[in-house]
Motif scaffolding. Structure first.
Motif, mmCIF file in Angstrom:
data_model
loop_
_atom_site.group_PDB
_atom_site.id
_atom_site.type_symbol
_atom_site.label_atom_id
_atom_site.label_comp_id
_atom_site.label_asym_id
_atom_site.label_seq_id
_atom_site.Cartn_x
_atom_site.Cartn_y
_atom_site.Cartn_z
ATOM 1 N N SER A 278 0.816 -1.218 0.000
ATOM 2 C CA SER A 278 0.000 0.000 0.000
ATOM 3 C C SER A 278 0.849 1.266 0.000
ATOM 4 C CB SER A 278 -0.952 -0.005 1.202
ATOM 5 O OG SER A 278 -0.214 -0.220 2.383
ATOM 6 N N ALA A 281 2.020 3.898 -3.054
ATOM 7 C CA ALA A 281 0.729 3.483 -3.618
ATOM 8 C C ALA A 281 0.887 2.874 -5.009
ATOM 9 C CB ALA A 281 -0.209 4.660 -3.667
ATOM 10 N N ARG A 353 0.165 -1.345 -9.725
ATOM 11 C CA ARG A 353 0.095 -1.733 -8.304
ATOM 12 C C ARG A 353 1.373 -2.478 -7.944
ATOM 13 N NH1 ARG A 353 -5.600 -4.400 -6.821
ATOM 14 N NH2 ARG A 353 -4.979 -3.945 -4.680
#
Ligand code: PHE
Length: 528
Positions: A278, A281, A353
């Motif tokens: 996370s 990001a 991601r």
């Protein structure tokens, strides 16, 4: 000066004894000292030529617990006769209550045979007033002499479990040429002072003890996984494979999935299967990675093999990452390079991601796209850690090691891959491969590999393999006729088989027993 050793007392006793008489015998003169201590002291004196000694071994006859009781209290038959005589007459069924610590049946039988007692109805009565307990006398004599004259008698007593035999060593020692009443002060080092003042000429030096065991070292130990890894690396190196730089555990979806033609909706990309990062990001767009580039160049140069690039200039040519990115988007979303694609709206965010890499194929992809600058036959391998968001149980961990091999060449066929895998696995003792059709988004055809493990005597699933899809290779810029094999297996699997570990948590993680790590043997994969 030498510190006083533990066996000092025994050595001094021996020197003192030899001052009194020309020869000593360990059994007669040192009866209380253990054989081991006597030998240590004699060795110490003999190494200084202060004594000479000989060793003789002989057999000693020892009493068992049962025969020791007979020596102390009398034989079974004597106890039976004694009980009968003391009472004048004894009912047979009451006899056991009157005789202690003895086998009543044996005693009664022997007492009958010796004619010490006889039956009178249901009772026993004595026949004589006095008896000779010869059994007890015989065992008493053995206890004193520790020997039995006749071999037949000895065999008989052994069979009746009344005696055992054991080997004893007797040492006979005499004065040696350098005998003295005491061990002289001994030096362990020749010092500058001794050289200067000349005392080295008369000093006596402690002899080297070449039989001494070295001090045990608190050395490090290789983890079994690392030992098996070393074996696999050798197998790869011996066949011209170049190791890939796998030091990056976190990678982007681009290298771990998209570049491998794994659709963005593929279940493997789910939170359930993949660990997402996370913070930060998102990854940067794919770009030059100078550290990996440098590592790869070094590994190729170091290997100096058949498959190294013929043109060193080409290795450092910057690649067109913008084009590659666009090619990936096209091949997923609209179809390209002769493929109709998946036809879904491809998301840049999904592609960027960050993930804990789920397979080392992420690195193979990077290495293959690098090969597009100088397309040529090439062989690459890697053995490193990967991460999967799995429920931990006896055979699954959230992180494990993957062994991966990649072979690029012109005109490769599926049969060639099978042949290669057969020879590869034969080297770790797995033969008779069987292949089962499987599915990977990045290979077509894909095959699961099963093998017969000679050591285990059964079929085991050992890996996954296939030929990389054009949808993966052509966007990189590799030529159409260059084919690429890929295969992968876990490092844990063969290690568990090799070391007989059934729970993977005994091999990796916080429950690992360090004693197991330190004590396990070196690995020879071909022998089991
Ligand atoms: N990446 C595959 C796995 O995770 C192994 C594999 C590598 C399969 C290369 C085919 C080609 O199991």
């Amino acid at each position: 000066p030498v510190p006083i050793p533990v066996d000092r007392d025994v050595t001094q006793i021996i020197l003192d004894l030899l001052a009194e008489k020309p020869q000593i015998r360990s059994d007669a003169d040192l009866p209380q000292t253990s054989q081991q201590d006597v030998k240590a002291a004699l060795d110490r004196l003999a190494s200084r030529s202060m004594v000479t000694y000989q060793t003789a071994d002989s057999e000693q006859v020892l009493l068992t617990k049962e025969s020791q009781t007979i020596v102390d209290e009398g034989s079974h038959e004597w106890k039976v006769w004694d009980a009968v005589k003391r009472n004048g007459k004894v009912a047979i069924k009451e006899l056991p209550g009157l005789v202690l610590n003895a086998d009543v049946k044996v005693g009664q039988g022997n007492a009958f045979r010796n004619k010490w007692i006889k039956k009178d109805g249901d009772s026993l009565v004595p026949l004589v007033d006095e008896v000779q307990d010869t059994t007890r006398a015989q065992l008493q004599k053995i206890a004193e002499t520790k020997s039995v004259a006749e071999a037949k008698t000895l065999a008989d007593l052994k069979k009746r479990k009344l005696v055992t035999t054991s080997k004893v060593f007797t040492y006979t020692a005499e004065k040696g040429p350098k005998y003295a009443r005491e061990i002289p002060v001994e030096h362990t080092d020749l010092t500058a002072d001794m050289l200067a003042d000349g005392s080295w000429q008369t000093a006596s030096f402690k002899p080297y003890n070449f039989n001494a065991l070295g001090a045990s070292q608190n050395a490090g130990a290789l983890h079994p996984l690392m030992k098996v890894r070393a074996e696999f690396r050798n197998i790869f190196f011996n066949q011209g494979f170049v190791e890939m730089p796998t030091s990056r555990f976190v990678d982007s979806g681009f290298w771990n999935f998209d570049a491998l033609f794994v659709p963005q909706q593929h279940p493997a990309r789910d939170m359930q299967d993949t660990f997402f990062i996370s913070d930060p990001a998102a990854a940067d767009l794919p770009r030059e990675d100078t550290a990996a580039e440098k590592a790869m160049n070094e590994m190729e140069e170091g290997s100096r093999n058949l498959y190294a690039s013929s043109d060193p200039e080409k290795k450092i040519k910057p690649r067109d990452y913008e084009q590659y990115w666009k090619n990936i988007q096209d091949v997923h979303q609209d179809g390209a390079f002769g493929s109709i694609g998946y036809r879904y709206p491809w998301s840049k965010d999904e592609c960027l991601r960050l993930v804990l890499r789920t397979h080392t194929t992420a690195v193979s992809t990077w290495v293959l796209h690098r090969l597009a600058e100088d397309p040529r036959p090439a062989r690459y391998f890697s053995i490193d850690r990967v991460f999967r968001n799995e429920t931990v149980d006896a055979t699954h961990l959230a992180e494990f090691h993957q062994i991966e091999g990649v072979i690029a060449d012109f005109g490769l066929t599926l049969g060639g891959l099978q042949k290669f895998l057969e020879s590869f696995f034969a080297q770790i003792g797995i033969t008779n491969l069987r292949f089962k059709p499987a599915y990977n988004p990045y290979t077509e055809p894909s095959m699961e590999i099963f093998g017969y493990h000679v050591g285990l005597g059964k079929w085991v699933e050992i890996g996954n393999s296939g030929m990389f899809r054009p949808e993966m290779l052509l966007p990189m810029g590799l030529p159409e006729d260059l084919r690429v094999y890929g295969f992968g297996l876990s490092l844990e699997r063969p290690t568990m088989i090799k070391y007989g570990v059934s729970n993977i948590r005994d091999l990796l993680g916080h429950k690992v027993d360090l004693g197991f790590i330190e004590s396990n043997a070196a690995v020879r994969l071909d022998k089991n």
